[in-house]
Design an enzyme around this catalytic site. Structure first.
Site, PDB file in Angstrom:
ATOM      1  N   HIS A 256      23.721 -11.024  -4.836  1.00  0.00           N
ATOM      2  CA  HIS A 256      23.498 -12.292  -5.554  1.00  0.00           C
ATOM      3  C   HIS A 256      23.223 -12.001  -6.968  1.00  0.00           C
ATOM      4  O   HIS A 256      22.293 -11.006  -7.367  1.00  0.00           O
ATOM      5  CB  HIS A 256      22.342 -13.056  -4.903  1.00  0.00           C
TER       6      HIS A 256
ATOM      7  N   GLU B 268      15.084  -7.307   1.835  1.00  0.00           N
ATOM      8  CA  GLU B 268      14.529  -7.821   0.764  1.00  0.00           C
ATOM      9  C   GLU B 268      13.380  -6.925   0.342  1.00  0.00           C
ATOM     10  O   GLU B 268      12.653  -6.621   0.970  1.00  0.00           O
ATOM     11  CB  GLU B 268      13.927  -9.254   1.197  1.00  0.00           C
TER      12      GLU B 268
END
Length: 488
Positions: free
Chosen positions: A127, A310
């Site tokens: 992203h 993450e």
């Protein structure tokens, strides 16, 4: 009343048709299941994966300052290739929408060569607004280069693994400071999905997605991880469910994935201490279902065990925090790669006829997932959670399968297979054949002779005896008839 009955019957038919059109998940091994021990619903229920939604807040120049631009990143990758040319090579797997090369660093003692070793890939910046991964991956490459001669862990990786690092999968999104690519497409929703017929049109996929898919067809990766931002947790498959409900939806290798995710989380400075995610790990569908994700596609179509990591609560932290984030994640990133050779079962598949390598597959009883052996050396690397008993089976077309039971401890195990051909060989060690291999007629004759003079010889002798007996009876009857005609 009859009209109502007809209407109800029609609705029933339509509902059955629609339900039958859905693709079943159980062929993939997916199943709703009770939560594993240690998993509990907690305060983050309902918060879902809001961190993954489109971030419309503007990233200022001040915040972005200190991060490498795409041009800076390309220079850093090429500089690394020159500085560490003895253990690396630089290559591109394609280009972004705007034509930015997707550069990869391969680290190995024999870069570019195919060996009987597992391959691992790290992917950053999936992203565009999550740039920490691209920075940390350059930290990783440079640290290995600086320390592999002295540090045992770095040396283990260089000598026993082919590590491939793609710092930025989405350079266009990074330049635009937004989640999607130049076409504003979320690349982590652009892969073919196992539950729903989406992204099936190859021509409609983004070039970055196509590049990753082609990459997996070229290199047989054992495992991988993509680096994201916005939370602190190691996420593993499945990432979705058939009914789109948020629930723990395990894949066939759920235990192995939990082990891999825990390897990362426990090695991290504080990930395993999370109050949101028990042990710092989570099943994707239990956290928040997504579809068209790269993680599930890797496992299903590439046989590659991928985690979604993450690594930063803040998607775009200040650049002066990057050295600290590197220190927090360094041992996790190293240990995850090294786990490919420190755990699991590894080996090669050979033919008993001459010992040549056989490119077959490895299955584990009770786990509905197949791992393929390598093309050249027929080497396999089967990741498994340690501390269990497994029945391992090797399969090759045209050969007899072979299985053996093992008890896998914490350390890795080597297990080679030697398979016998299914057909019987003659004394010379080869199949019976005529001098001219192209003469199918001679081959057929030989097969017929083998049929007659092989195990069916007894039946053939009996048939000859019966036919001979019938012939004698007919001959005797003919002689009697002739005698009657001569003596009225």
């Amino acid at each position: 009343m009859i009209t109502r009955m007809k209407l109800l019957f029609a609705l029933l038919i339509v509902s059955l048709t629609l339900s039958s059109s859905l693709r079943p998940t159980f062929a993939r091994g997916g199943q709703h299941a009770p939560l594993p021990s240690g998993f509990e619903y907690s305060s983050y229920v309902g918060s879902a994966r809001h961190l993954f939604e489109e971030n419309r807040s503007y990233i200022s120049d001040e915040v972005a300052q200190g991060y490498m631009t795409n041009s800076d990143l390309e220079k850093a990758v090429k500089a690394f290739g020159q500085r560490c040319s003895n253990i690396s090579r630089i290559y591109s797997i394609g280009k972004s929408v705007n034509g930015v090369p997707l550069w990869v660093i391969e680290i190995s003692d024999k870069p570019g060569e195919e060996e009987a070793e597992p391959a691992f890939k790290y992917i950053g910046n999936v992203h565009g607004d999550e740039p920490v991964g691209r920075e940390l991956l350059l930290f990783l490459a440079n640290w290995i280069c600086d320390n592999y001669l002295e540090d045992p862990l770095a040396r283990t990786i260089v000598e026993n693994v082919h590590l491939h690092i793609l710092p930025s999968m989405n350079p266009d999104g990074f330049s635009l400071r937004r989640r999607g690519n130049a076409n504003n497409v979320d690349l982590n929703r652009d892969f073919p999905d196992q539950f729903f017929l989406i992204n099936e049109d190859a021509d409609a996929r983004q070039p970055e997605t196509t590049a990753i898919m082609s990459w997996l067809r070229e290199i047989h990766f054992t495992a991988s991880a993509s680096l994201h931002g916005g939370a602190l947790v190691a996420n593993y498959p499945w990432d979705g469910t058939l009914d789109k409900r948020r629930t723990y939806f395990r894949c066939p290798d759920d235990e192995t994935f939990r082990f891999m995710a825990s390897t990362y989380s426990r090695s991290h400075y504080n990930m395993s201490l999370s109050k949101e995610f028990k042990g710092g790990i989570t099943n994707g569908a239990y956290w928040y279902p997504i579809y068209g994700g790269m993680q599930d596609w890797n496992y299903i179509h590439g046989g590659c065990f991928e985690l979604t990591l993450e690594i930063s609560d803040n998607k775009w932290p200040s650049a002066n925090e990057l050295p600290t984030l590197w220190e927090y994640n360094k041992m996790s990133m190293l240990n995850l790669v090294a786990s490919l050779v420190k755990t699991g079962v590894h080996g090669r598949i050979f033919s008993s006829e001459g010992g040549r390598p056989l490119r077959g597959s490895i299955t584990i009883k009770g786990i509905n997932h197949t791992v393929k052996a390598g093309r050249t050396f027929a080497d396999y690397h089967r990741l498994l959670a340690p501390g269990g008993r497994y029945e391992v089976m090797a399969n090759v077309a045209g050969y007899k399968s072979r299985n053996t039971c093992i008890w896998l401890e914490e350390a890795a195990m080597t297990l080679d297979f030697v398979l016998d051909p299914e057909v019987t060989l003659n004394k010379g060690g080869s199949l019976p054949r005529s001098d001219c291999e192209c003469d199918c007629g001679n081959t057929s004759k030989l097969e017929f002779v083998d049929f007659i003079w092989g195990s069916h010889l007894g039946v053939f002798v009996i048939l000859i005896a019966v036919v001979g007996f019938l012939y004698l009876l007919l001959l005797r009857r003919r002689n009697i008839n002739l005698s009657k005609h001569r003596h009225p």
